[in-house]
Design a protein around this motif. Structure first.
Motif, mmCIF file in Angstrom:
data_model
loop_
_atom_site.group_PDB
_atom_site.id
_atom_site.type_symbol
_atom_site.label_atom_id
_atom_site.label_comp_id
_atom_site.label_asym_id
_atom_site.label_seq_id
_atom_site.Cartn_x
_atom_site.Cartn_y
_atom_site.Cartn_z
ATOM 1 N N ALA A 130 0.846 -1.199 0.000
ATOM 2 C CA ALA A 130 0.000 0.000 0.000
ATOM 3 C C ALA A 130 0.882 1.250 0.000
ATOM 4 O O ALA A 130 0.625 2.212 -0.721
ATOM 5 C CB ALA A 130 -0.923 -0.015 1.213
ATOM 6 N N LYS A 131 1.965 1.205 0.782
ATOM 7 C CA LYS A 131 2.890 2.342 0.847
ATOM 8 C C LYS A 131 3.563 2.546 -0.512
ATOM 9 O O LYS A 131 3.621 3.642 -1.041
ATOM 10 C CB LYS A 131 3.944 2.079 1.939
ATOM 11 N N ASP A 132 4.054 1.437 -1.087
ATOM 12 C CA ASP A 132 4.721 1.511 -2.390
ATOM 13 C C ASP A 132 3.783 2.083 -3.449
ATOM 14 O O ASP A 132 4.183 2.911 -4.270
ATOM 15 C CB ASP A 132 5.184 0.118 -2.846
ATOM 16 N N LEU A 133 2.560 1.614 -3.445
ATOM 17 C CA LEU A 133 1.621 2.057 -4.474
ATOM 18 C C LEU A 133 1.226 3.518 -4.274
ATOM 19 O O LEU A 133 0.994 4.247 -5.238
ATOM 20 C CB LEU A 133 0.368 1.168 -4.477
ATOM 21 N N ASP A 134 1.197 3.946 -3.024
ATOM 22 C CA ASP A 134 0.910 5.354 -2.758
ATOM 23 C C ASP A 134 2.021 6.241 -3.321
ATOM 24 O O ASP A 134 1.760 7.295 -3.876
ATOM 25 C CB ASP A 134 0.797 5.582 -1.242
ATOM 26 N N ASN A 135 3.250 5.751 -3.188
ATOM 27 C CA ASN A 135 4.387 6.523 -3.691
ATOM 28 C C ASN A 135 4.527 6.432 -5.196
ATOM 29 O O ASN A 135 5.212 7.245 -5.813
ATOM 30 C CB ASN A 135 5.694 6.033 -3.036
ATOM 31 N N THR A 138 0.138 6.033 -9.161
ATOM 32 C CA THR A 138 -0.654 5.381 -10.202
ATOM 33 C C THR A 138 -1.887 6.242 -10.495
ATOM 34 O O THR A 138 -2.244 7.108 -9.711
ATOM 35 C CB THR A 138 -1.099 3.985 -9.727
ATOM 36 N N GLU A 139 -2.508 5.968 -11.623
ATOM 37 C CA GLU A 139 -3.651 6.790 -12.063
ATOM 38 C C GLU A 139 -4.754 6.817 -11.009
ATOM 39 O O GLU A 139 -5.359 7.844 -10.741
ATOM 40 C CB GLU A 139 -4.250 6.236 -13.367
ATOM 41 N N LEU A 140 -5.031 5.664 -10.435
ATOM 42 C CA LEU A 140 -6.028 5.569 -9.381
ATOM 43 C C LEU A 140 -5.312 5.089 -8.138
ATOM 44 O O LEU A 140 -4.276 4.445 -8.230
ATOM 45 C CB LEU A 140 -7.112 4.555 -9.770
ATOM 46 N N ARG A 141 -5.880 5.392 -6.984
ATOM 47 C CA ARG A 141 -5.193 5.001 -5.760
ATOM 48 C C ARG A 141 -5.046 3.482 -5.700
ATOM 49 O O ARG A 141 -6.020 2.758 -5.859
ATOM 50 C CB ARG A 141 -5.976 5.527 -4.548
ATOM 51 N N PHE A 142 -3.814 3.021 -5.539
ATOM 52 C CA PHE A 142 -3.460 1.591 -5.418
ATOM 53 C C PHE A 142 -3.744 0.803 -6.701
ATOM 54 O O PHE A 142 -3.782 -0.422 -6.671
ATOM 55 C CB PHE A 142 -4.218 0.909 -4.267
ATOM 56 N N ALA A 143 -3.970 1.469 -7.810
ATOM 57 C CA ALA A 143 -4.306 0.713 -9.020
ATOM 58 C C ALA A 143 -3.843 1.448 -10.272
ATOM 59 O O ALA A 143 -3.616 2.659 -10.256
ATOM 60 C CB ALA A 143 -5.807 0.467 -9.083
ATOM 61 N N VAL A 166 -4.629 -4.001 -10.113
ATOM 62 C CA VAL A 166 -3.598 -3.820 -9.101
ATOM 63 C C VAL A 166 -2.288 -4.174 -9.786
ATOM 64 O O VAL A 166 -2.183 -5.244 -10.390
ATOM 65 C CB VAL A 166 -3.827 -4.739 -7.879
ATOM 66 N N PRO A 167 -1.292 -3.275 -9.756
ATOM 67 C CA PRO A 167 -0.083 -3.524 -10.538
ATOM 68 C C PRO A 167 0.688 -4.769 -10.100
ATOM 69 O O PRO A 167 0.615 -5.184 -8.938
ATOM 70 C CB PRO A 167 0.769 -2.269 -10.297
ATOM 71 N N ALA A 168 1.420 -5.316 -11.046
ATOM 72 C CA ALA A 168 2.303 -6.452 -10.767
ATOM 73 C C ALA A 168 3.253 -6.090 -9.641
ATOM 74 O O ALA A 168 3.728 -4.964 -9.560
ATOM 75 C CB ALA A 168 3.085 -6.810 -12.026
ATOM 76 N N GLY A 169 3.541 -7.051 -8.783
ATOM 77 C CA GLY A 169 4.462 -6.827 -7.679
ATOM 78 C C GLY A 169 3.760 -6.557 -6.364
ATOM 79 O O GLY A 169 4.370 -6.603 -5.307
ATOM 80 N N ALA A 170 2.456 -6.285 -6.424
ATOM 81 C CA ALA A 170 1.717 -6.043 -5.177
ATOM 82 C C ALA A 170 1.629 -7.343 -4.375
ATOM 83 O O ALA A 170 1.493 -8.426 -4.940
ATOM 84 C CB ALA A 170 0.324 -5.514 -5.485
ATOM 85 N N LEU A 171 1.740 -7.180 -3.077
ATOM 86 C CA LEU A 171 1.696 -8.348 -2.191
ATOM 87 C C LEU A 171 0.456 -8.273 -1.301
ATOM 88 O O LEU A 171 0.188 -7.250 -0.673
ATOM 89 C CB LEU A 171 2.958 -8.395 -1.335
ATOM 90 N N PHE A 172 -0.289 -9.367 -1.273
ATOM 91 C CA PHE A 172 -1.490 -9.474 -0.438
ATOM 92 C C PHE A 172 -1.222 -10.480 0.679
ATOM 93 O O PHE A 172 -0.558 -11.485 0.464
ATOM 94 C CB PHE A 172 -2.671 -9.971 -1.259
ATOM 95 N N GLY A 173 -1.828 -10.200 1.827
ATOM 96 C CA GLY A 173 -1.723 -11.199 2.874
ATOM 97 C C GLY A 173 -1.027 -10.670 4.107
ATOM 98 O O GLY A 173 -0.764 -9.483 4.218
ATOM 99 N N PRO A 174 -0.709 -11.542 5.061
ATOM 100 C CA PRO A 174 -0.945 -12.985 4.960
ATOM 101 C C PRO A 174 -2.441 -13.325 5.000
ATOM 102 O O PRO A 174 -3.194 -12.717 5.740
ATOM 103 C CB PRO A 174 -0.229 -13.552 6.177
#
Ligand SMILES: [Zn+2]
Length: 264
Positions: A130-135, A138-143, A166-174
């Motif tokens: 979430a932090k990475d995607l915020d930085n 991206t066009e839309l938040r987290f996407a 959701v861009p490649a490299g995003a990690l979900f979980g655990p």
């Protein structure tokens, strides 16, 4: 049917890595915020995308049905799934591997069916991602927005559609897959779950699979169990980097379960 007693639970804890962009909808009404045609599903509390457990579980089930060549004979919402309709069918060869593990839909719940073995939790976007995607701005938040061209099969007209991913490299979980053990045969049924996870890794999750979206990988896998005998004391089996490693250790896992949750 004899009484059903829970011998214990096995927990497969894992992260899910989006190897390619992930497009798990949301509705596709074209009325989404941001004007995209197809939005990803988000947690309304923090707007973060997530992977619904039902999506992962549904894909695991349909892949298992296909692998076993079971008839997909029951329409549930938008999907057609396999469901045993008769007790003979359900009980055949020691129990239908799909219906016993993944359950029968509530609408078709039959008197002969046993409790569902598998529960799959939602996988939330990790804080780091979430932090990475915020930085990443991206066009839309987290996407990200991906434009795809669809060709009308009749008129051959090309129509662009905007897809949120959701861009490649995003990690979900655990996230957590919980497997209930009721009887001796369940030690071996756990293999269906592990293979279903492999089948999904080799297929895709969400939409756009044939266009490259939806490749996922399970990582940081941990196997725990809670035997009913001493439920408040979870026991730890092993950690694995990949599902393949877990699959390779299945014989040991089976033995460990038999020792720690013995069936009469
Ligand atoms: Zn079945």
């Amino acid at each position: 049917m004899s009484e059903i007693k829970l011998l214990g639970r096995v927990f497969i804890n894992a992260n899910i890595l989006a190897v390619s962009g992930l497009q798990i909808g949301g509705s596709g009404s074209g009325l989404e915020i941001g004007g995209v045609d197809k939005a990803v599903i988000r947690n309304p509390l923090n707007n973060r995308p997530y992977i619904p457990g039902s999506s992962l579980r549904g894909k695991m089930r349909s892949q298992t049905e296909k692998k076993l060549g079971l008839p997909q004979n029951n329409r549930v919402g938008q999907a057609t799934i396999h469901t045993c309709k008769k007790p003979e069918e359900y009980q055949k060869n020691g129990g239908c591997p799909v219906c016993v593990v993944f359950g029968v839909p509530a609408s078709a719940e039959a008197a002969f069916s046993q409790p569902t073995r598998l529960v799959v939790r939602d996988a939330l976007l990790s804080d780091d991602s979430a932090k990475d995607l915020d930085n990443a701005n991206t066009e839309l938040r987290f996407a990200e927005i991906k434009t795809e061209i669809t060709i009308d099969r009749v008129t051959s007209a090309a129509t662009p559609r905007t897809i949120e991913r959701v861009p490649a490299g995003a990690l979900f979980g655990p996230t957590e897959l919980v497997f209930n053990i009721y009887e001796k045969a369940d030690y071996n049924r756990l293999k269906t779950v592990i293979e279903a996870m492999q089948l999904v890794e080799d297929d895709y999750l969400g939409g756009g699979g044939s266009r490259g979206s939806g490749k996922i990988r399970f990582t940081d896998i941990e196997i725990l169990a809670r035997p009913s005998e001493n439920y408040s004391k979870p026991i730890h089996f092993h950690n694995f980097d990949t599902i393949q490693e877990l699959a390779d250790s299945f014989a040991d896992l089976q033995k460990w379960l038999a020792e720690n949750m013995p069936a009469e």
